[in-house]
Design a protein around this motif. Structure first.
Motif, PDB file in Angstrom:
ATOM      1  N   GLU A  21       0.822  -1.212   0.000  1.00 24.94           N
ATOM      2  CA  GLU A  21       0.000   0.000   0.000  1.00 24.94           C
ATOM      3  C   GLU A  21       0.855   1.261   0.000  1.00 24.94           C
ATOM      4  O   GLU A  21       0.583   2.209  -0.746  1.00 24.94           O
ATOM      5  CB  GLU A  21      -0.953  -0.002   1.202  1.00 24.94           C
ATOM      6  N   VAL A  22       1.907   1.284   0.804  1.00 27.15           N
ATOM      7  CA  VAL A  22       2.805   2.453   0.835  1.00 27.15           C
ATOM      8  C   VAL A  22       3.534   2.586  -0.499  1.00 27.15           C
ATOM      9  O   VAL A  22       3.658   3.691  -1.037  1.00 27.15           O
ATOM     10  CB  VAL A  22       3.801   2.365   2.013  1.00 27.15           C
ATOM     11  N   LEU A  23       3.985   1.479  -1.054  1.00 25.73           N
ATOM     12  CA  LEU A  23       4.676   1.522  -2.344  1.00 25.73           C
ATOM     13  C   LEU A  23       3.775   2.111  -3.423  1.00 25.73           C
ATOM     14  O   LEU A  23       4.180   3.029  -4.147  1.00 25.73           O
ATOM     15  CB  LEU A  23       5.139   0.127  -2.760  1.00 25.73           C
ATOM     16  N   ASP A 108      11.754   4.494   0.681  1.00 24.45           N
ATOM     17  CA  ASP A 108      12.257   5.843   0.918  1.00 24.45           C
ATOM     18  C   ASP A 108      12.647   6.525  -0.393  1.00 24.45           C
ATOM     19  O   ASP A 108      12.391   6.002  -1.482  1.00 24.45           O
ATOM     20  CB  ASP A 108      13.437   5.794   1.887  1.00 24.45           C
ATOM     21  N   GLY A 109      13.268   7.675  -0.279  1.00 23.32           N
ATOM     22  CA  GLY A 109      13.664   8.443  -1.456  1.00 23.32           C
ATOM     23  C   GLY A 109      14.616   7.704  -2.370  1.00 23.32           C
ATOM     24  O   GLY A 109      14.521   7.825  -3.600  1.00 23.32           O
ATOM     25  N   GLY A 113      13.617   6.763  -6.053  1.00 26.11           N
ATOM     26  CA  GLY A 113      14.462   7.296  -7.124  1.00 26.11           C
ATOM     27  C   GLY A 113      14.774   6.228  -8.159  1.00 26.11           C
ATOM     28  O   GLY A 113      14.728   6.480  -9.369  1.00 26.11           O
ATOM     29  N   TRP A 114      15.083   5.022  -7.702  1.00 24.94           N
ATOM     30  CA  TRP A 114      15.331   3.915  -8.631  1.00 24.94           C
ATOM     31  C   TRP A 114      14.059   3.569  -9.398  1.00 24.94           C
ATOM     32  O   TRP A 114      14.104   3.328 -10.603  1.00 24.94           O
ATOM     33  CB  TRP A 114      15.829   2.677  -7.895  1.00 24.94           C
ATOM     34  N   ILE A 115      12.921   3.569  -8.694  1.00 25.24           N
ATOM     35  CA  ILE A 115      11.643   3.269  -9.355  1.00 25.24           C
ATOM     36  C   ILE A 115      11.335   4.342 -10.399  1.00 25.24           C
ATOM     37  O   ILE A 115      10.911   4.037 -11.513  1.00 25.24           O
ATOM     38  CB  ILE A 115      10.498   3.160  -8.317  1.00 25.24           C
ATOM     39  N   ARG A 116      11.547   5.595 -10.054  1.00 21.82           N
ATOM     40  CA  ARG A 116      11.317   6.699 -11.001  1.00 21.82           C
ATOM     41  C   ARG A 116      12.235   6.547 -12.226  1.00 21.82           C
ATOM     42  O   ARG A 116      11.812   6.715 -13.366  1.00 21.82           O
ATOM     43  CB  ARG A 116      11.570   8.041 -10.309  1.00 21.82           C
ATOM     44  N   GLU A 117      13.489   6.211 -11.959  1.00 16.89           N
ATOM     45  CA  GLU A 117      14.452   6.016 -13.055  1.00 16.89           C
ATOM     46  C   GLU A 117      14.023   4.866 -13.958  1.00 16.89           C
ATOM     47  O   GLU A 117      14.080   4.961 -15.185  1.00 16.89           O
ATOM     48  CB  GLU A 117      15.849   5.757 -12.484  1.00 16.89           C
TER      49      GLU A 117
END
Length: 126
Positions: A21-23, A108-109, A113-117
């Motif tokens: 859920e948080v993810l 966390d950030g 960040g890896w997921i966004r990338e």
């Protein structure tokens, strides 16, 4: 609101559902994405699949926490971090990474960040 498919996926792992859920809450800011629940994994995609949630045992049993999810993502480079449990290059220039998450603080950030990338990497692939 969680779909019945997601609840069924977590049926034997209810204690891990808050991690998912948080993810997914954190992923809402990425942009257009779709989520497909399958028997062994949940797939996140834009133009292509870019991230997956599963219960893949990415660590030896003695080193695995009781409650966890494994997040898998692919990039055109290898991420070197102690948080990466497994990194493989299934074919040249494509790296698959597995990160075991056992608490909401792990989302966390750095991870996002890896997921966004990987979201951007996937969107740009031909």
């Amino acid at each position: 609101m969680l779909s019945g498919d997601v609840l069924f996926f977590f049926e034997d792992h209810r204690e891990a559902l808050p991690l998912y859920e948080v993810l997914t809450e954190q992923m809402e800011g990425l942009g257009d994405l779709s989520i497909r629940v399958q028997k062994t994994q949940i797939t996140f995609s834009n133009r292509r699949n870019f991230a997956f949630v599963s219960f893949l045992p990415a660590r030896k049993a003695k080193d695995r926490p009781k409650t966890y999810i494994t997040i898998t993502f692919g990039l055109g480079r290898r991420v070197d971090s102690p948080r990466i449990d497994i990194a493989t290059e299934p074919y040249p220039g494509r790296w698959t990474h597995h990160v075991l998450i056992s608490s909401t603080e792990d989302i966390d950030g750095e991870l996002m960040g890896w997921i966004r990338e990987t979201y951007n990497f996937s969107a740009g692939k031909r």
